[in-house]
Design an enzyme around this catalytic site. Structure first.
Site, PDB file in Angstrom:
ATOM      1  N   HIS A 184     -43.445  79.874  12.426  1.00 38.78           N
ATOM      2  CA  HIS A 184     -42.990  78.339  12.548  1.00 38.78           C
ATOM      3  C   HIS A 184     -42.662  77.647  11.677  1.00 38.78           C
ATOM      4  O   HIS A 184     -43.137  77.762  10.251  1.00 38.78           O
ATOM      5  CB  HIS A 184     -44.454  77.740  13.391  1.00 38.78           C
ATOM      6  CG  HIS A 184     -44.268  76.388  13.925  1.00 38.78           C
ATOM      7  ND1 HIS A 184     -44.073  75.330  13.018  1.00 38.78           N
ATOM      8  CD2 HIS A 184     -44.260  76.159  15.138  1.00 38.78           C
ATOM      9  CE1 HIS A 184     -43.997  74.259  13.728  1.00 38.78           C
ATOM     10  NE2 HIS A 184     -44.082  74.372  15.302  1.00 38.78           N
TER      11      HIS A 184
ATOM     12  N   GLN B 238     -51.454  78.889  17.454  1.00 48.10           N
ATOM     13  CA  GLN B 238     -51.304  79.239  19.026  1.00 48.10           C
ATOM     14  C   GLN B 238     -52.345  80.396  19.481  1.00 48.10           C
ATOM     15  O   GLN B 238     -52.326  81.059  20.481  1.00 48.10           O
ATOM     16  CB  GLN B 238     -50.071  79.900  19.258  1.00 48.10           C
ATOM     17  CG  GLN B 238     -48.996  78.898  19.006  1.00 48.10           C
ATOM     18  CD  GLN B 238     -49.127  77.671  19.806  1.00 48.10           C
ATOM     19  OE1 GLN B 238     -49.436  77.862  20.871  1.00 48.10           O
ATOM     20  NE2 GLN B 238     -48.156  76.814  19.748  1.00 48.10           N
TER      21      GLN B 238
ATOM     22  N   LYS C  41     -54.043  71.387  19.638  1.00 42.17           N
ATOM     23  CA  LYS C  41     -53.779  72.636  20.493  1.00 42.17           C
ATOM     24  C   LYS C  41     -55.043  73.264  21.262  1.00 42.17           C
ATOM     25  O   LYS C  41     -54.663  74.325  21.965  1.00 42.17           O
ATOM     26  CB  LYS C  41     -53.277  73.754  19.473  1.00 42.17           C
ATOM     27  CG  LYS C  41     -52.000  73.515  18.657  1.00 42.17           C
ATOM     28  CD  LYS C  41     -50.906  73.578  19.347  1.00 42.17           C
ATOM     29  CE  LYS C  41     -49.525  73.302  18.040  1.00 42.17           C
ATOM     30  NZ  LYS C  41     -48.261  73.497  18.996  1.00 42.17           N
TER      31      LYS C  41
END
Length: 425
Positions: free
Chosen positions: A128, A207, A230
């Protein structure tokens, strides 16, 4: 009672904790399949934020010493212990509170003691921008050089990684779960390869920890980072984990109130500043107490869901979606089903002319009657990967504990309707 029945019963209780799932926007009910961007917030998180601002809101005990401030500080340290336990860290001193994964990566890039011959950073092409860009900027400043490890079908090529790590390598950065390809990455094996050459490893777990339970000591990670939003927590909070001895080797990166152990200033001389040990040396200024306490509530919520049941549920959703999308020849899923099922998302892209990612997104928002579907379309802040794949954009569907098989089927029906309208005229 079958496993499937048990999961359905759990889902009813879980979904009841997320009022946003009943939200209507312009008269349409939300079908939320965008948790990789940010997870919806359970009721307990919002209530903790409201309670703090309404009834507390004072400074923590490291600034003031009155009873209210001591209570706030006690809560903050309780949140630190909870975060440490969440990832099986050895000590709460290994938890640095940040504003999220982005700040954690920037902190590490600026504070890492690059010196001597070890000035190389190895990154994967799955990273990312939150991980890639801080080290890219360090490279532009002449502090480090970068090497990039390729992936194959969304999996880090360990043979290539081994060949890239050398006596010049200081740090290896590898996502634990790609925000485009999904699945998971072999952190324990990568840690072994890095440590064998004397390098350290940093894992982006933004994630991963929403649907997995990381055990940092088992995988022998040196540093990891994740964001509260998240996992159902507030925006503006996150964690940088680092082994305690390694955190104390890092240089001061963001300094200010709360980071100083002593200042000695003699007339005619420059002040001599000694900084505190980790984690305090990296937590300059007044912390976002409310966000940190809200993050604790999100962690507590996740920990009440049995890990095996959570993984089985999310994996089933991923498989259901991947198999459904595979029935459409106009689309191509990124990655293999057996790999995707280990993660929490599925990305795909059109392979036939005429399919517009932007138009499909509009269709999901405006052409589905009383419901609309929230997914993610674009480059997902993963420009390195999209450049290598020569894809201007992908579409991503992602899951959290509250998602259902019915939502997957509704999305697949929407895909079929769009394709029929597009190609059957």
């Amino acid at each position: 009672m079958t496993t499937a029945e048990a999961k359905e019963l759990d889902l009813i209780n879980i979904r009841d904790e997320f009022p946003a799932l009943e939200q209507r926007v312009q008269g349409r009910k939300l079908v939320y399949l965008d948790s990789a961007c940010t997870a919806l917030k359970p009721r307990a998180v919002a209530e903790r934020l409201g309670d703090f601002y309404l009834h507390w809101g004072g400074c923590g005990g490291k600034r003031s010493t009155h009873l209210a401030s001591q209570q706030v500080q006690d809560w903050l340290e309780e949140a630190r212990r909870t975060a440490a336990d969440f990832i099986s860290a050895e000590s709460p001193n290994e938890i640095v509170f940040t504003s999220g994964t982005t700040e954690a990566a920037n902190l590490l890039a600026r504070a890492f003691p690059f010196d001597g011959e070890r000035r190389e950073v190895v990154l994967t092409d799955l990273e990312h921008n939150a991980i890639f860009l801080p080290f890219h900027e360090a490279c532009l400043r002449g502090e480090v050089s970068l090497r990039f490890c390729p992936s194959r079908d969304g999996r880090v090529d360990l043979d290539a990684l081994e060949g890239l790590i050398s006596e010049k390598t200081a740090l290896v950065c590898m996502t634990r779960a790609s925000n485009v390809y999904g699945g998971i990455q072999p952190l324990a094996q990568a840690s072994h390869l890095a440590h064998r050459r004397g390098a350290l490893i940093f894992s982006d777990e933004a994630q991963y920890v929403a649907t997995h339970r990381e055990k940092v000591q088992e995988v022998n990670a040196d540093f990891i980072a994740f964001s509260a939003h998240k996992i159902g927590g507030p925006f503006g909070a996150g964690v940088l984990y680092g082994k305690e001895n390694l955190l104390n080797r890092l240089k001061p990166a963001k300094v200010g109130g709360g980071t100083v152990k002593s200042v000695v200033w003699e007339r005619g001389a420059s002040p001599l500043v000694e900084y505190l040990d980790a984690p305090a040396r990296f937590e300059a200024g007044v912390p976002d107490f409310a966000a940190i306490l809200g993050m604790k509530e999100a962690v507590d919520f996740l920990r009440r869901i049995p890990e095996e049941e959570l993984r089985a549920h999310v994996s089933a959703l991923v498989r259901r979606l991947a198999r459904g999308l595979a029935r459409f020849p106009e689309l191509r899923v990124l990655g293999r089903e057996e790999d995707l099922a280990k993660g929490a998302l599925v990305s795909f892209h059109p392979v036939q002319e005429g399919f517009s990612v932007a138009d499909f997104n509009l269709f999901l928002n405006h052409e589905l009657g009383e419901r609309f579907i929230a997914i993610r379309a674009g480059e997902h802040c993963a420009h390195l990967l999209h450049q290598r794949l020569a894809l201007p954009a992908t579409l991503r569907v992602s899951f959290f504990a509250y998602n259902t098989a019915e939502e997957v089927d509704f999305f697949l029906e929407a895909v079929g309707s769009y394709l029929r309208a597009l190609y059957e005229h």
